[in-house]
Design a protein around this motif. Structure first.
Motif, short mmCIF file in Angstrom:
data_model
loop_
_atom_site.label_atom_id
_atom_site.label_comp_id
_atom_site.label_asym_id
_atom_site.label_seq_id
_atom_site.Cartn_x
_atom_site.Cartn_y
_atom_site.Cartn_z
N GLU A 163 19.08 37.72 41.23
CA GLU A 163 18.74 36.39 41.75
C GLU A 163 19.60 36.00 42.96
O GLU A 163 19.07 35.69 44.03
CB GLU A 163 18.86 35.34 40.65
N PRO A 164 20.93 35.98 42.82
CA PRO A 164 21.74 35.62 43.99
C PRO A 164 21.63 36.61 45.13
O PRO A 164 21.72 36.22 46.30
CB PRO A 164 23.18 35.56 43.44
N TYR A 165 21.42 37.89 44.80
CA TYR A 165 21.24 38.89 45.86
C TYR A 165 19.98 38.58 46.67
O TYR A 165 20.01 38.61 47.91
CB TYR A 165 21.16 40.28 45.24
N PHE A 166 18.90 38.24 45.99
CA PHE A 166 17.64 37.90 46.65
C PHE A 166 17.80 36.62 47.48
O PHE A 166 17.38 36.55 48.65
CB PHE A 166 16.54 37.74 45.62
N LEU A 167 18.40 35.59 46.87
CA LEU A 167 18.57 34.32 47.58
C LEU A 167 19.46 34.48 48.81
O LEU A 167 19.20 33.87 49.86
CB LEU A 167 19.18 33.27 46.64
N ASN A 168 20.50 35.29 48.69
CA ASN A 168 21.38 35.53 49.83
C ASN A 168 20.62 36.19 50.98
O ASN A 168 20.77 35.80 52.14
CB ASN A 168 22.55 36.41 49.41
N ASN A 169 19.78 37.17 50.65
CA ASN A 169 19.03 37.87 51.70
C ASN A 169 17.98 36.97 52.33
O ASN A 169 17.72 37.06 53.53
CB ASN A 169 18.39 39.12 51.12
N VAL A 170 17.35 36.11 51.52
CA VAL A 170 16.36 35.18 52.07
C VAL A 170 17.04 34.22 53.05
O VAL A 170 16.57 33.99 54.17
CB VAL A 170 15.66 34.39 50.95
N ALA A 171 18.18 33.63 52.60
CA ALA A 171 18.90 32.69 53.47
C ALA A 171 19.40 33.38 54.73
O ALA A 171 19.35 32.81 55.83
CB ALA A 171 20.07 32.06 52.71
N LEU A 172 19.89 34.61 54.58
CA LEU A 172 20.36 35.37 55.75
C LEU A 172 19.21 35.63 56.71
O LEU A 172 19.35 35.48 57.94
CB LEU A 172 20.97 36.69 55.30
N GLY A 173 18.03 36.00 56.18
CA GLY A 173 16.87 36.24 57.03
C GLY A 173 16.45 35.00 57.79
O GLY A 173 16.13 35.06 58.99
N VAL A 174 16.45 33.84 57.10
CA VAL A 174 16.11 32.58 57.76
C VAL A 174 17.08 32.28 58.89
O VAL A 174 16.69 31.90 60.00
CB VAL A 174 16.08 31.43 56.73
N CYS A 175 18.38 32.46 58.61
CA CYS A 175 19.40 32.19 59.63
C CYS A 175 19.26 33.13 60.83
O CYS A 175 19.45 32.71 61.98
CB CYS A 175 20.79 32.31 59.02
#
Length: 316
Positions: A51-63
């Motif tokens: 879960e946190p790995y996925f959320l981190n990558n999503v937020a990183l992609g948005v940024c």
């Protein structure tokens, strides 16, 4: 001598400073969870750590996308529409349509990220259905683990302090003459990330952690589990984990808690259920063994206990 310009020496110093900053940041990540060349979060080894790995990558992609768009537009404006090419600034003050667009899009992005994060936090806090409970207490500068219950049965008198291993402790002393690179376990460098007694837990088991502290605020963090939790005096925080793969997983205190904050590592040893149950039975058997008899005081004069002053103060 030039004035108002950027000197080559200044550029070199700025680049060197950035490189040192990046080294410090990435070095800290690697030290907390040593993996060669690691730049991203670890995927983890638990049912929830994805879960946190996925959320981190999503937020990183948005940024990254926002950064490309913003900086791309900025550089296009700087070089394509610069004054030396005859560009003339526009006279309009605002554009309602454009303002609605660049307000609405970020709001939608934030709502989407908040929705995903809320779902992750909800499952993270749900300890129902746990098969085991472990109490973690932070102290300056070590951890105490108490096994509370396993498969619905209370566990009595199984608990211990876990602190920095002796080899690392001796090596870290000033003028010890010992090389940190030589502190190894099975060929793996464990300087400052090994303990004398690891927390032993079974794999394939939902484990509830109740975490607190006995003095100041600490933070119990094992990257492979996918989370960290503050240990606060007077407050009990709860979370859970379910480790899928046997192994030793290392972490550290993640809250500045005093001069030896950097010397209170965490080691979680995940073993098959059968091995854990055997280990737990051995620990319970040892706990039931009678303590060695204390030295007899029968021959001492009775006045010895009366004359001795009694101190109610706290030592240390």
């Amino acid at each position: 001598m030039t004035s108002g310009g950027i000197r080559p020496g200044n550029i070199k110093r700025a680049v060197a400073a950035c490189a040192l900053l990046a080294l410090a940041m990435f070095g800290g990540v690697a030290f907390a969870n040593p993996q060669p060349g690691q730049l991203n979060m670890t995927r983890g080894v638990t049912t929830w750590s994805g879960e946190p790995y996925f959320l981190n990558n999503v937020a990183l992609g948005v940024c990254v996308v926002i950064g490309i768009l913003v900086f791309g537009a900025m550089f296009i404006a700087m070089f394509r529409f610069r004054k030396s090419r005859g560009a003339v600034a526009e006279k309009w003050s605002h554009n309602t349509t454009l303002e609605i667009v660049w307000t609405t899009i970020p709001v939608i992005i934030l709502i989407a990220l908040a929705y995903l994060a809320t779902g992750g936090l909800r499952t993270f806090a749900d300890t129902t259905g746990s098969e085991m409970t472990v109490k973690v207490t932070g102290y300056q500068w070590k951890w105490r683990y108490d096994y509370v219950e396993y498969k619905g049965k209370a566990i009595e008198s199984v608990g211990f302090m876990s602190k920095l291993d002796r080899e690392s402790d001796e090596t870290r002393q000033l003028n010890s003459g010992l090389d940190p690179k030589n502190v190894k376990v099975d060929g793996y460098n464990t300087y400052l990330i090994n303990v004398d007694k690891p927390l032993v837990v079974p794999v394939g088991t939902k484990i509830r952690f109740v975490i607190t502290a006995g003095d100041v605020i600490h933070s119990w963090w094992v990257p492979a589990l996918g989370w960290k939790m503050d240990a606060i005096p007077g407050i009990v925080n709860a979370t859970w984990t379910n480790i899928n793969e046997p192994g030793e997983y290392r972490g550290q205190c993640a809250e500045l808690c005093g001069q030896d904050h950097g010397f209170m590592p965490i080691v979680v040893k995940a073993v098959p259920k059968a091995d854990f149950e055997k280990w737990l039975a051995e620990q319970q058997a040892q706990a039931k063994q009678p303590e060695p008899a204390a030295a007899s005081t029968a021959e001492k004069p009775a006045t010895a206990q009366v004359d001795a002053p009694v101190s109610q103060g706290h030592q240390g």
